[in-house]
Design an enzyme around this catalytic site. Structure first.
Site, mmCIF file in Angstrom:
data_model
loop_
_atom_site.group_PDB
_atom_site.id
_atom_site.type_symbol
_atom_site.label_atom_id
_atom_site.label_comp_id
_atom_site.label_asym_id
_atom_site.label_seq_id
_atom_site.Cartn_x
_atom_site.Cartn_y
_atom_site.Cartn_z
ATOM 1 N N ASP A 62 21.226 84.254 21.705
ATOM 2 C CA ASP A 62 20.302 85.194 22.315
ATOM 3 C C ASP A 62 19.046 84.415 22.684
ATOM 4 O O ASP A 62 18.271 84.010 21.818
ATOM 5 C CB ASP A 62 19.974 86.322 21.338
ATOM 6 C CG ASP A 62 19.017 87.352 21.921
ATOM 7 O OD1 ASP A 62 18.481 87.125 23.021
ATOM 8 O OD2 ASP A 62 18.795 88.383 21.266
ATOM 9 N N ASN A 88 19.264 81.667 34.424
ATOM 10 C CA ASN A 88 19.813 82.872 35.042
ATOM 11 C C ASN A 88 19.744 84.100 34.140
ATOM 12 O O ASN A 88 19.649 85.221 34.634
ATOM 13 C CB ASN A 88 21.268 82.616 35.451
ATOM 14 C CG ASN A 88 21.985 83.903 35.801
ATOM 15 O OD1 ASN A 88 21.774 84.494 36.848
ATOM 16 N ND2 ASN A 88 22.863 84.357 34.889
ATOM 17 N N TYR A 156 9.847 94.512 34.635
ATOM 18 C CA TYR A 156 10.862 93.634 35.223
ATOM 19 C C TYR A 156 10.269 92.866 36.404
ATOM 20 O O TYR A 156 10.461 91.653 36.536
ATOM 21 C CB TYR A 156 12.063 94.465 35.660
ATOM 22 C CG TYR A 156 13.208 93.653 36.221
ATOM 23 C CD1 TYR A 156 14.020 92.897 35.378
ATOM 24 C CD2 TYR A 156 13.487 93.655 37.587
ATOM 25 C CE1 TYR A 156 15.073 92.151 35.880
ATOM 26 C CE2 TYR A 156 14.543 92.923 38.095
ATOM 27 C CZ TYR A 156 15.327 92.173 37.249
ATOM 28 O OH TYR A 156 16.371 91.433 37.757
ATOM 29 N N ALA A 158 7.162 92.151 36.903
ATOM 30 C CA ALA A 158 6.197 91.180 36.388
ATOM 31 C C ALA A 158 6.892 89.914 35.896
ATOM 32 O O ALA A 158 6.431 88.791 36.154
ATOM 33 C CB ALA A 158 5.389 91.805 35.253
ATOM 34 N N LYS A 160 9.910 88.718 36.780
ATOM 35 C CA LYS A 160 10.553 87.978 37.860
ATOM 36 C C LYS A 160 9.529 87.333 38.787
ATOM 37 O O LYS A 160 9.754 86.242 39.322
ATOM 38 C CB LYS A 160 11.495 88.892 38.638
ATOM 39 C CG LYS A 160 12.746 89.285 37.842
ATOM 40 C CD LYS A 160 13.560 88.064 37.451
ATOM 41 C CE LYS A 160 14.877 88.420 36.794
ATOM 42 N NZ LYS A 160 15.689 87.237 36.453
#
Length: 266
Positions: A62, A88, A156, A158, A160
């Site tokens: 994780d 990724n 999300y 923010a 990316k």
């Protein structure tokens, strides 16, 4: 850029874009460390990598955990060459910000942004060494949402956007070292991560996205917009007149919220 016979790490390799990228590199003779949270899906990818002509090792990890980068670095410490890092792995929780839990917010930041930063930091000495010899590649998978930040995806977006800025800064920091830093901006893609949302967004096949990524890398591109062509107009408008995008989205906010409220992969 020569993508043949790469030696490196692919995170989020158990499915979707990560798996597809692993297979494309495998077809070019790569040896990969496949990193993800589930042994079963990583084993499936490893079998596909072998069938495609590559070789691989597996690390069940994780990446949102604080010691994850050290564990990945330890797994490849004995490798003679590391000339590929694909950042990724990612997760998402859509909905109103005030309805997200602190744990969900932290999970997105930890996996989508902190993990690739720390993993790049941990592997950079080996990537630099390989870069000076034959060239190495850091490939960050951002998102179209870094080009047009969507409502109900604040955290999300923010993360990316942060990953995209990180790639841009590192590209400049590593100029002349032989380490090529590229950022990919996929739009909605037909992956398991998108299966829990019902917005009327065109979903590109994974194969189309990855083909565009690999073609861009061969051409030496640093910024690869792999979103659907139909969305480019909105991206251009957002760059030129963001308030016009606000006005265009406003009438459909309630419908959008309803469509994405169950979009979660955490």
């Amino acid at each position: 850029m020569d993508l043949n016979n790469r030696r490196g790490i692919v995170t989020g390799a158990g499915q979707g874009i990560g798996q597809a990228l692993a297979l494309d590199f495998a077809a070019k003779g790569a040896h990969l460390l496949l990193v993800g949270r589930k042994d079963e899906t990583l084993q499936q990818t490893a079998d596909l990598v072998q069938a495609a002509g590559g070789t691989s090792e597996i690390l069940v990890q994780d990446l949102g955990k604080t010691d994850a980068a050290d564990r990945v670095a330890e797994a490849v410490k004995s490798w003679d060459t590391i000339d590929l890092l694909v950042n990724n792995a990612g997760n998402v929780r859509a909905g109103r910000l005030e309805e997200s839990t602190a744990a969900e917010v932290t999970a997105m930041i930890d996996l989508n942004l902190t993990a690739p930063v720390l993993l790049t930091q941990a592997l950079l000495p080996q990537l630099r060494t390989s870069g000076a010899a034959n060239g190495s590649l850091i490939l960050n998978i951002s998102s179209e949402i870094a080009l047009v930040a969507m409502p109900f995806y604040a955290v999300y977006a923010a993360t990316k956007s942060g990953l995209a800025a990180f790639g841009e800064a590192m590209r400049r920091e590593l100029h002349g070292t032989g380490v090529h830093v590229a950022t990919v901006y996929p739009g909605a893609t037909d992956t398991a991560m998108m299966s829990t949302q019902n917005a009327d967004w065109e979903r590109r096949p994974v194969a189309d996205v990855v083909t565009q990524v690999m073609t861009g890398l061969v051409a030496g591109e640093h910024e690869i917009n792999a979103s659907a062509p139909d969305g480019r107009g909105l991206q251009q408008l957002n760059a030129a007149d963001p308030l016009a995008v606000d006005a265009a989205m406003a009438p459909g906010l309630a419908d959008m919220e309803a469509a994405v409220k169950d979009h979660v992969s955490i």
